[in-house]
Design a protein around this motif. Structure first.
Motif, short mmCIF file in Angstrom:
data_model
loop_
_atom_site.label_atom_id
_atom_site.label_comp_id
_atom_site.label_asym_id
_atom_site.label_seq_id
_atom_site.Cartn_x
_atom_site.Cartn_y
_atom_site.Cartn_z
N GLU A 1 31.02 5.61 46.66
CA GLU A 1 31.84 5.61 45.46
C GLU A 1 32.85 4.47 45.47
OE1 GLU A 1 32.56 9.48 42.87
OE2 GLU A 1 33.59 9.40 44.77
N LYS A 2 33.28 4.12 46.67
CA LYS A 2 34.26 3.04 46.79
C LYS A 2 33.61 1.68 46.54
CE LYS A 2 38.28 4.87 47.92
NZ LYS A 2 38.20 5.77 46.76
N SER B 1 31.28 2.48 39.14
CA SER B 1 31.20 3.91 38.84
C SER B 1 30.17 4.21 37.76
CB SER B 1 32.57 4.43 38.42
OG SER B 1 32.97 3.75 37.25
N PHE C 1 25.21 7.78 40.45
CA PHE C 1 26.25 8.81 40.42
C PHE C 1 25.94 9.89 39.38
CE2 PHE C 1 28.61 5.16 42.19
CZ PHE C 1 28.78 5.71 43.46
N LYS D 1 25.73 13.71 40.52
CA LYS D 1 26.57 14.74 39.91
C LYS D 1 25.72 15.82 39.28
CE LYS D 1 30.43 11.69 38.78
NZ LYS D 1 30.95 10.82 37.72
N ASP E 1 36.13 13.23 38.28
CA ASP E 1 35.65 11.86 38.32
C ASP E 1 34.77 11.64 39.53
OD1 ASP E 1 37.11 11.04 36.07
OD2 ASP E 1 38.92 11.00 37.31
N SER E 2 35.22 12.20 40.66
CA SER E 2 34.54 11.92 41.91
C SER E 2 33.28 12.75 42.03
CB SER E 2 35.47 12.23 43.07
OG SER E 2 34.73 12.23 44.25
#
Lengths: 362, 294
Positions: free
Chosen positions: A27-28, A32, A37, A41, A173-174
């Motif tokens: 994620e870093k 995004s 992702f 999710k 978000d994460s």
């Protein structure tokens, strides 16, 4: 045995920690907006609901098709109790801000989502669980439709906002958030399945009459499996609400239940890890890997035929049909992916009794 | 009398919709009677029939488009059975049902692809789309035609099942699958015949139903399909007259509920009825009692 358990625990814990760290790092370093992702999710959310459905269909032998209804209840409960008070006027614009004028923390809202979905399941289960196989399927499907109509009812508008969207509630978000929530819930389900209750569920699945003769209270255990499964479906509904940032009852159609059922089948009915694996594969295929089929493609001046919007879904459903027809045991069958089976071929040879039990226990 | 007068349009609409549900419900009830399978794809076959009619009538005259639609639908029903259900004949019932759900998913996605997600306007079929007035209520001819046509088709079907050899075979298979096989009945042709009849009636129902609703979308088969199934359960699954009566009751009740201003609940009512009937009398109105052997 204790020593083995301990090492197993350490290995599993470090594996989980490793996955979380990898996700954190990913994620870093990645933008995004990456499709990865989205898949992670949504996959985590679907994994939870697929496992909850597997608890019913695969482990208790109850063919229920009400999952979308319970997800709807969870999503609505979560949304209703977490929309900030100052945003309520805007959300409930046709209902004078609604009648719920307080908010609860996200964690409490999750528990409420599970509790309300479980409560509905308890009430629905009382009449429905006395029915047999396909009648049960169609009755639960019917209840899911009733729930959907009920939540769109104007008279309930001050609570549910009628058929309008619910929005402005807290979201995540994460990618770590759905992973942790789903992970904890799935862990609880696994613990349940390995408990004496879980064994009773499996006994009911294999032979109801024999199970009853052995002193298992059929109705009580079925009701229990139904309520627990629905409560977790409620939590995944809440997660889905967070992921989508809006909730509308009209979206929770029976097609959603069918998708979840297909995930369970692809993963293998009766395999938790299969369901998890399949849900990531399912989401990845339908949202990401097959995307190229939706775009009109040219090789030189020659246009590749058939490729246009919607073709992805057709190919995807053909793949599913092939799975259902020719590999109807799914990816994992009833087996589980475990650290043992990957690293411990030697270890297993040393424990012949263990192997025998696994074979006989089917 | 006032109630009747005020609600006449709804009752007429109800009878009409009931007839259309009845034609779909027969497909469900016959397949269930023989294979013990809820054919989830049947509603989507009905939707495909609507789409075929739209595309056919766009390029050819009506007298070709109508029979062509029927033929394509019948072929579709036949192929679905051969490809998706026949290989699973000895598999557990649940896998066949999952296969049916898979077919339904495939047909819906296929329709989505072909239509591009747009709702397609159904062509007006002359004469049956004209309006007429009965007892002061204006409606389309199709509303009046539907119950009559339904009854004619049902009587023909019942005669077919009672009098012909293949009808007798169907009855035998639905009584006892294995024994009838031992008696030399070609089980596969009986099952194919069942699917062919079911799809044929679904095609006829699609002409009548979509003439009233004007637009076809990939999911327009799902709801009528489910309701027709409820009608089949209500009448006692496996019984053709039961399915027809159940369908008319559901169609009429649903439209009266709409007339009372409870449109949101017209769908929910059907399922509430289903659950009540399953709990009070699981065999339905005319169903036979199946005893469970240990």
């Amino acid at each position: 045995m204790d020593q083995k358990k301990k090492t197993d625990l350490i290995v599993s814990a470090s594996l989980i920690a490793f996955i979380l760290i990898v996700l954190f790092v990913l994620e870093k370093i990645m933008p995004s907006g990456n499709m990865l992702f989205v898949v992670l999710k949504k996959g985590a959310i679907y994994a939870l609901v697929a496992v909850s459905m597997n608890l019913l269909n695969g482990f208790t032998g109850l063919f229920s098709l009400g999952q979308a209804g319970f997800m709807l209840i969870g999503a609505y409960t979560y949304a209703i109790f977490t929309i900030p008070t100052e945003a309520r006027m805007a959300v409930y614009q046709y209902f004078d801000g609604g009648i719920v004028q307080f908010t609860v923390p996200v964690f409490v809202a999750f528990l409420l989502a599970a509790a309300v979905a479980g409560l509905f399941a308890f009430l629905i289960g009382l009449p429905v669980l006395r029915l047999k196989s396909d009648y049960l399927a169609i009755a639960t499907l019917g209840f899911a439709e009733i729930i959907r109509a009920f939540f769109q009812w104007d008279a309930l508008g001050p609570v549910t906002n009628g058929s309008n969207l619910l929005r402005k509630f807290p979201t995540f978000d994460s990618v770590l958030f759905p992973f942790i929530v789903s992970g904890v819930c799935i862990a609880i389900i696994v613990l349940l399945i390995n408990s004496s209750y879980g064994r009773a569920f499996k006994a009911i699945r294999d032979d109801e009459i024999a199970a009853e003769a052995m002193g298992i209270n059929l109705f009580k255990h079925k009701e229990m499996a139904f309520v627990i499964s629905s409560a977790f479906a409620g939590i995944s509904g809440a997660l889905l609400a967070m992921y989508q940032t809006t909730v509308q009852a009209a979206a929770f159609k029976s097609a959603m239940t069918y998708e979840i059922l297909l995930i369970v089948v692809i993963g293998g009915i009766g395999s938790i890890t299969g369901s998890c694996l399949a849900s990531f594969l399912f989401v990845a295929c339908s949202e990401w890997w097959l995307r190229f089929l939706d775009n009109e493609t040219f090789i030189g001046a020659w246009q590749v035929p058939l490729l246009r919007s919607g073709f992805r879904k057709v190919v995807f459903s053909v793949i599913i049909m092939i799975m259902v027809l020719f590999y109807n045991r799914g990816i994992m069958g009833t087996r589980e992916f475990s650290i043992d089976s990957v690293t411990g071929l030697l270890k297993r040879r040393r424990l012949p009794g263990d192997k025998k039990m696994k074979k006989g226990g089917k | 009398m006032d109630f009747l007068h005020a609600n006449l349009p709804y009752i007429l609409a109800g009878i009409s919709v009931g007839g259309q549900y009845a034609l779909i419900a027969i497909g469900y009830t016959m397949v269930y009677g023989i294979l013990r399978l809820i054919n989830f794809a049947h509603g989507d076959v009905f939707m495909i029939a609507g789409l075929v009619m739209i595309y056919a009538s766009a390029t050819m005259p009506l007298y070709i488009a109508l029979p062509l639609t029927v033929i394509v639908t019948v072929l579709l029903g036949f192929v679905i059975e051969r490809v998706a259900y026949k290989p699973l004949r000895s598999a557990p019932r649940m896998s066949v049902m999952i296969s049916a759900i898979g077919v339904s998913y495939l047909l819906q996605n296929l329709a989505l692809y072909v239509t591009g997600g747009l709702s397609k306007m159904y062509p007006t079929i002359p004469w049956i789309s004209d309006s007429i007035t009965i007892f002061g209520a204006t409606t389309k001819v199709v509303t009046v035609i539907t119950p009559i046509l339904t009854l004619v088709l049902v009587i023909a079907l019942v005669l077919f099942i009672q009098k012909t050899k293949i009808g007798m075979a169907m009855r035998a298979v639905s009584k006892d699958f294995e024994t009838s096989q031992l008696m030399g009945i070609k089980i596969n042709s009986v099952i194919s015949a069942t699917f062919i009849i079911g799809s044929l009636l679904a095609a006829v129902a699609s002409f009548l139903y979509f003439s009233n609703y004007a637009a076809v979308v990939p999911t327009s088969g799902a709801m009528p399909g489910l309701k027709a199934f409820v009608a089949a359960v209500f009448g006692g699954i496996g019984s053709i007259p039961g399915a027809v009566i159940g369908a008319f009751i559901i169609g009429i009740c649903e439209n009266i509920i709409k007339g009372l201003g409870w449109t949101t609940f017209s769908d929910a009512f059907t399922f509430a009825l289903l659950i009540i009937i399953l709990i009070v009398k699981p065999t339905g109105l005319f169903g036979e009692r199946a005893s469970e052997k240990v």
